[in-house]
Write a protein that holds these residues in place. Structure first.
Motif, PDB file in Angstrom:
ATOM      1  N   GLU A  83      -4.812   2.816   6.193  1.00  0.00           N
ATOM      2  CA  GLU A  83      -5.663   3.535   5.378  1.00  0.00           C
ATOM      3  C   GLU A  83      -5.461   4.797   4.638  1.00  0.00           C
ATOM      4  OE1 GLU A  83      -9.009   1.432   8.340  1.00  0.00           O
ATOM      5  OE2 GLU A  83      -8.849   3.441   8.406  1.00  0.00           O
ATOM      6  N   LYS A  84      -4.585   5.716   5.365  1.00  0.00           N
ATOM      7  CA  LYS A  84      -4.282   6.676   4.757  1.00  0.00           C
ATOM      8  C   LYS A  84      -3.221   6.493   3.355  1.00  0.00           C
ATOM      9  CE  LYS A  84      -4.118   9.147   9.265  1.00  0.00           C
ATOM     10  NZ  LYS A  84      -5.299  10.162   9.045  1.00  0.00           N
ATOM     11  N   THR A  85      -2.755   5.436   3.238  1.00  0.00           N
ATOM     12  CA  THR A  85      -1.806   5.063   2.146  1.00  0.00           C
ATOM     13  C   THR A  85      -2.617   4.491   1.210  1.00  0.00           C
ATOM     14  OG1 THR A  85      -1.283   2.962   2.666  1.00  0.00           O
ATOM     15  CG2 THR A  85       0.049   4.683   3.846  1.00  0.00           C
ATOM     16  N   GLU A  86      -3.850   4.127   1.327  1.00  0.00           N
ATOM     17  CA  GLU A  86      -4.782   3.274   0.216  1.00  0.00           C
ATOM     18  C   GLU A  86      -5.244   4.265  -0.957  1.00  0.00           C
ATOM     19  OE1 GLU A  86      -4.835  -0.024   0.131  1.00  0.00           O
ATOM     20  OE2 GLU A  86      -4.173  -0.469   2.242  1.00  0.00           O
ATOM     21  N   ASP A  87      -5.774   3.679  -2.049  1.00  0.00           N
ATOM     22  CA  ASP A  87      -6.374   4.312  -3.035  1.00  0.00           C
ATOM     23  C   ASP A  87      -7.799   5.124  -2.460  1.00  0.00           C
ATOM     24  OD1 ASP A  87      -4.265   3.888  -4.847  1.00  0.00           O
ATOM     25  OD2 ASP A  87      -5.370   2.244  -5.753  1.00  0.00           O
ATOM     26  N   PRO A  88      -8.147   6.243  -2.899  1.00  0.00           N
ATOM     27  CA  PRO A  88      -9.440   6.536  -2.625  1.00  0.00           C
ATOM     28  C   PRO A  88     -10.553   5.828  -3.196  1.00  0.00           C
ATOM     29  CG  PRO A  88      -8.212   8.161  -4.275  1.00  0.00           C
ATOM     30  CD  PRO A  88      -7.231   7.122  -3.615  1.00  0.00           C
ATOM     31  N   ALA A  89     -11.563   5.973  -2.480  1.00  0.00           N
ATOM     32  CA  ALA A  89     -12.998   5.321  -2.726  1.00  0.00           C
ATOM     33  C   ALA A  89     -14.159   6.062  -2.953  1.00  0.00           C
ATOM     34  CB  ALA A  89     -13.002   4.080  -2.205  1.00  0.00           C
ATOM     35  N   TYR A  90     -15.227   5.988  -3.384  1.00  0.00           N
ATOM     36  CA  TYR A  90     -16.392   6.802  -3.723  1.00  0.00           C
ATOM     37  C   TYR A  90     -17.517   6.030  -3.739  1.00  0.00           C
ATOM     38  CZ  TYR A  90     -20.010   9.355  -6.589  1.00  0.00           C
ATOM     39  OH  TYR A  90     -21.280   9.748  -6.969  1.00  0.00           O
TER      40      TYR A  90
END
Length: 342
Positions: A145-152
């Motif tokens: 999950e640390k490598t995935e794109d951020p999400a809001y």
């Protein structure tokens, strides 16, 4: 005698800790900050009219505008789950997302492989004080999950599920189900790249309000989960018959039912439990990775890229005073208001 009755309080309650500001937790939680700020009347530009005093203190973070808050800053490798209990927050980030949220709303931000954001606390009232209370959970992410794109994601108070329990005397308990489930009531969906998204991780986050003398039983979860109860409002709370003072954090056995009994005034609790991720944690400021080498790489990448260009004119922007609560995603491509949120 039941199996529960055979277990002593010492075996159910692992630790009781007084809290001033920071709750130190265990995997998958990193810590929680509990802000209580007695902001005064606001100026026309939403700054405080007077400095803090001994009887009405506040932690002030000055920006170029003088509005309280945290100007532009980076995060990577974990999630911030922000609960506003009173007051307002204006959010802006490097993805072009922005929004205003207020009392009862929750913002879930997965920082993934890197994001910059700011959180400003505009003082909207010019004719009365602006009390502010906010919780922010720093919630870890798995190595993937640390490598995935951020999400809001915004969770509006109008849409967060509640479980209301009332006993024969009409005494009520209200459980806001922010993550996981309580007695078959499911929470809103969490971001897909969150450790809390998968049901098997049993990440339950409840905000509980108990009427005077209310009683509540929290069902058992898995034996491997970590479990905490933060009692932050009310004179006393009993957990399995043991008295817990105001503003104390309790670490609890996870695979047994836990019985709560409130005192003589309204009581409020934050309840946290979840399966651990089990990966190493390397943390340096707002960067949370799995090794020092990964941290060094992330800091070097941030110095080069700033996790994307900051798209706002100011490092500490705020909306106009009359802006209602809303969320704007991906540079305004999607705009969401509480009454239309799904």
């Amino acid at each position: 005698m039941s199996e529960q009755e055979k277990i002593s309080n010492h075996e159910i309650i692992y630790a009781i800790q007084p809290i001033e500001f920071r709750l130190d937790l265990k995997d998958p939680f990193l810590f929680t900050a509990h802000h209580i700020d007695h902001f005064p009347i606001g100026k026309e530009q939403m700054q405080p009219v007077t400095p803090p005093t001994d009887d009405k203190p506040y932690r002030m973070y000055y920006s170029e505008t003088g509005v309280p808050g945290f100007p532009e800053h980076p995060h990577t490798g974990f999630e911030t789950i922000t609960f506003v209990e009173s007051g307002y927050v204006d959010h802006f980030d490097s993805l072009g997302n922005c929004g205003r949220y207020g009392a009862g709303d929750v913002q879930w931000l997965s920082t993934g492989n890197g994001i910059e954001h700011c959180e400003m606390f505009p003082l909207l009232h010019t004719d009365k004080e602006n009390p502010f209370e906010l919780f922010q959970i720093w919630f870890n992410s798995s190595p993937q999950e640390k490598t995935e794109d951020p999400a809001y994601k915004m969770m509006w108070r109008e849409h967060i599920p509640h479980v209301i329990e009332t006993d024969a005397q009409g005494v009520k308990t209200d459980i806001r189900v922010v993550s996981g489930e309580f007695k078959s009531q499911q929470a809103l969906e969490r971001p897909k790249n969150s450790w809390a998204h998968a049901k098997e991780n049993k990440v339950n986050i409840f905000m509980i309000q108990l009427d005077p003398h209310a009683e509540l039983t929290i069902p058992a979860t898995t034996a491997t989960s970590n479990r905490f109860c933060y009692f932050y409002n009310g004179p006393t709370l009993e957990i399995e018959g043991e008295t817990i003072p105001f503003k104390h954090l309790v670490e609890l056995k996870s695979d047994v039912d836990i019985h709560l009994k409130n005192g003589t005034e309204i009581g409020r609790i934050m309840w946290l439990e979840g399966e651990p991720i089990g990966a190493p944690v390397a943390m340096r400021g707002p960067f949370v990775l799995n090794s020092d080498e990964e941290l060094n790489t992330a800091f070097a990448r941030y110095r080069q890229t700033h996790f994307g260009k900051w798209p706002w004119e100011s490092t500490a922007p705020v909306f106009k005073r009359d802006q209602p609560r809303f969320a704007s995603y991906n540079k305004g491509e999607e705009v969401e208001y509480p009454e239309t949120a799904s």
